[in-house]
Design an enzyme around this catalytic site. Sequence first.
Site, PDB file in Angstrom:
ATOM      1  N   GLY A 196     -24.850  11.339  51.173  1.00 40.82           N
ATOM      2  CA  GLY A 196     -25.442  12.627  51.349  1.00 40.82           C
ATOM      3  C   GLY A 196     -25.953  12.909  49.941  1.00 40.82           C
ATOM      4  O   GLY A 196     -26.522  13.951  49.707  1.00 40.82           O
ATOM      5  N   ASP A 355     -39.988  -3.757  41.645  1.00 41.10           N
ATOM      6  CA  ASP A 355     -39.060  -4.783  42.039  1.00 41.10           C
ATOM      7  C   ASP A 355     -39.649  -6.003  42.361  1.00 41.10           C
ATOM      8  O   ASP A 355     -40.974  -6.237  42.640  1.00 41.10           O
ATOM      9  CB  ASP A 355     -38.802  -4.259  43.666  1.00 41.10           C
ATOM     10  CG  ASP A 355     -37.847  -4.819  44.340  1.00 41.10           C
ATOM     11  OD1 ASP A 355     -36.660  -4.794  43.569  1.00 41.10           O
ATOM     12  OD2 ASP A 355     -37.802  -5.362  45.467  1.00 41.10           O
ATOM     13  N   GLU A 385     -39.153  -6.108  37.231  1.00 37.00           N
ATOM     14  CA  GLU A 385     -37.913  -6.511  37.238  1.00 37.00           C
ATOM     15  C   GLU A 385     -38.313  -8.133  37.152  1.00 37.00           C
ATOM     16  O   GLU A 385     -38.801  -8.865  38.116  1.00 37.00           O
ATOM     17  CB  GLU A 385     -37.248  -6.526  38.767  1.00 37.00           C
ATOM     18  CG  GLU A 385     -36.100  -7.116  38.951  1.00 37.00           C
ATOM     19  CD  GLU A 385     -35.652  -7.295  40.290  1.00 37.00           C
ATOM     20  OE1 GLU A 385     -34.591  -7.604  40.619  1.00 37.00           O
ATOM     21  OE2 GLU A 385     -36.558  -7.002  41.394  1.00 37.00           O
ATOM     22  N   HIS A 458     -27.966  -1.720  40.303  1.00 40.01           N
ATOM     23  CA  HIS A 458     -27.552  -1.860  41.502  1.00 40.01           C
ATOM     24  C   HIS A 458     -27.618  -3.475  42.051  1.00 40.01           C
ATOM     25  O   HIS A 458     -26.830  -3.745  43.224  1.00 40.01           O
ATOM     26  CB  HIS A 458     -28.708  -1.297  42.625  1.00 40.01           C
ATOM     27  CG  HIS A 458     -29.945  -1.730  42.567  1.00 40.01           C
ATOM     28  ND1 HIS A 458     -30.684  -1.736  41.313  1.00 40.01           N
ATOM     29  CD2 HIS A 458     -30.649  -2.517  43.496  1.00 40.01           C
ATOM     30  CE1 HIS A 458     -31.750  -2.662  41.746  1.00 40.01           C
ATOM     31  NE2 HIS A 458     -31.780  -2.694  42.865  1.00 40.01           N
ATOM     32  N   ASP A 459     -28.173  -4.312  41.712  1.00 37.62           N
ATOM     33  CA  ASP A 459     -27.816  -5.656  41.676  1.00 37.62           C
ATOM     34  C   ASP A 459     -26.657  -6.616  41.210  1.00 37.62           C
ATOM     35  O   ASP A 459     -26.702  -7.898  41.147  1.00 37.62           O
ATOM     36  CB  ASP A 459     -29.294  -6.306  41.600  1.00 37.62           C
ATOM     37  CG  ASP A 459     -30.374  -6.067  42.348  1.00 37.62           C
ATOM     38  OD1 ASP A 459     -30.020  -5.922  43.576  1.00 37.62           O
ATOM     39  OD2 ASP A 459     -31.597  -5.932  42.149  1.00 37.62           O
ATOM     40  N   ARG A 531     -21.874   0.431  44.242  1.00 37.90           N
ATOM     41  CA  ARG A 531     -22.884   1.908  44.444  1.00 37.90           C
ATOM     42  C   ARG A 531     -22.059   2.869  45.142  1.00 37.90           C
ATOM     43  O   ARG A 531     -22.374   3.414  46.049  1.00 37.90           O
ATOM     44  CB  ARG A 531     -23.825   1.095  45.442  1.00 37.90           C
ATOM     45  CG  ARG A 531     -24.710  -0.013  45.313  1.00 37.90           C
ATOM     46  CD  ARG A 531     -25.686  -0.271  45.997  1.00 37.90           C
ATOM     47  NE  ARG A 531     -26.456  -1.466  45.899  1.00 37.90           N
ATOM     48  CZ  ARG A 531     -27.500  -2.241  46.586  1.00 37.90           C
ATOM     49  NH1 ARG A 531     -27.790  -1.841  47.777  1.00 37.90           N
ATOM     50  NH2 ARG A 531     -28.084  -3.103  46.092  1.00 37.90           N
TER      51      ARG A 531
END
Length: 644
Positions: A196, A355, A385, A458-459, A531
């Site tokens: 959320g 990206d 990236e 995040h990777d 995450r």
Amino acid sequence: MLLKRPLDVALPRIEKTVNGKNATDKGAFFCRDELTLTVRLDRAFGAAAVVLRLVPDGEQARDLPLRFVTREGGEELYRITLSLSALCGEAGEGLFYYELLFLRGADTLFTDTKDNVTYTLSPRSAGRFRLLVSENSFDTPQWFRGRTMYHVFVDRFAPRGGERPDGAVYHENWHEEIEQFGAYPGAPVKNNEFFGGTLWGVADKLDYLKGLGVGVIYLSPIFKAASNHKYDTGDYETVDPQFGGMEALEHLIAEAKKRNMGVMLDGVFNHTGDDSRYFNRYGSYPEKGAYQSTLSPYTAWYYFRKFPDVYESWWGIEILPKLRLVNPELHRYLVGKGGVIEKYTRAGVMGWRLDVADELPDAFLDDLRCRVKEATGGEGVVLGEVWENAADKIAYGRRRRYFRGRQLDSVMNYPLRRGIISFVKEGDASALTSVLRELWGSYPTSVCHSLMNVLSTHDTERILTVLGGEPDDGRFSNAQLRVMRMTERERRVAKDRLKMAAALQYTVFGVPSLFYGDEAGMEGYHDPFCRRPFPWGREDAELLAFYRRLGRIREKNTALWDGEFSILAESENALAYERKNSKNRIVVAVNNGDQPFDVSLDAEATELLCGRVAEKGTVRLEKGEIRIWRVKHASTRVRKADQK
């Protein structure tokens, strides 16, 4: 250049100057520059001649003899001056490689470099130096340098508002554990599990971010998409209603601007989702998509081998069909006048992180950067990236020209991440200094000041987990990784290492990018466990205070924004470096070895982490100690404790 001695000879000294200024540790210049190479040889070296072998990228080598200048005592000088505009010709930019040959009768020696700065001598041609020449107009925005970035994964940062579409699975408790994960790494996952977080929520936390010294907010993708990560774009023209829509984005931009903060978006243009208005595999959108009909206006935007089920996708992942960016209509839609890039940039977005930049065509990157600069009066930032050295990267069989003037302002700095981890975990100073020399010696200076310095993304695994947890080496299932946490002892070690890593991240050249929650002590293995929701009310107070201190240090010391960089000294397990501009001088020393590391200060200095004043003289660093000094003037001598 710093020298190494592979042979029993007196090693030459090679010096570079550009327009009269010392540039010995640099390898990237402007087309307008004149580059002078000076070689100083001991007469005992026995060289009959010195030759520059110059190789334009993809062309034949040319041999250019250096001019003998003079003998001074026991030393001989050779010199050559190159007009870079003459080398580049009408292109106004270029990439070249070179080596120096020392002719000694029947014996010829060649320079051999691994980091574009230091070198050895070899009996045969080996590692050549790189010479990158940018267009004269190339620069990166001044406002961006010296900022601190904060990387927000929107669904997991802060909740407030937002729609809840049918099919989405929502957690009602913010602190619950992630439920969706593959049975093994790489296994398909729906990714329709949400906590959320919204753009409204990000705006609510701007004062918290300001307290960290944040000046740039980098958002994970916000365009409408079915997943929680939004890398499967459904509609580029719509900010996802789950995140609050365009109204929430405009509110965030306005509130950030009041606090002198810029907002950067994640541009995912190599592929879309299969559940998108353009592909529309599941009929979720009213207009016919490429998967549904060969008559769709979007069919030519994709690569179909056998319609409709056999098509190119990103890394073979069927839910991410690859876009045909060479299609003129698609090109105009995304980067043309009035297109997607211009729409959001004119709405106040100050930058884009692209990206998988290696997969984007040259013409697409050219026009994207042009559109961003036009829409922002030159102030917009474009980052790519790229996981390796981007100065001369070959990707998918093509040489990339990212930094020659028309494509990228800078890139994500994954090489630095690897170097820092090697140093703080294993004490390997050479792994870090080699990376620092190579990047500073390969990229244009303005690119160096704009590098996106990451420790977590995040990777990747969370940096705290990398530094103290069990390695994710295939021994554990995802179900095990989901619940694995460090012991109290492991976490203590990890926190100490993270402080050292962050101090380096914040003080070398470039812009530190803080992945949400690293400052709060979040743990986590690979996606999706890196995450998790931000632990509001459960932050690690010690780490949070340390990051706030680092943020203030960056804000108040301009040498960390755009100062020159030089490594002052290094041992096996320690290093010291300097950042310096006309207003400010910072010296950083870090020791991760068992032996003391001594720093000899030639003037009074203030240690910025603790506020203590160090008098002129020797300061000893024990294992694990970090010092960030603001020094009053000129020079600092650094040595190991056992040096005389």
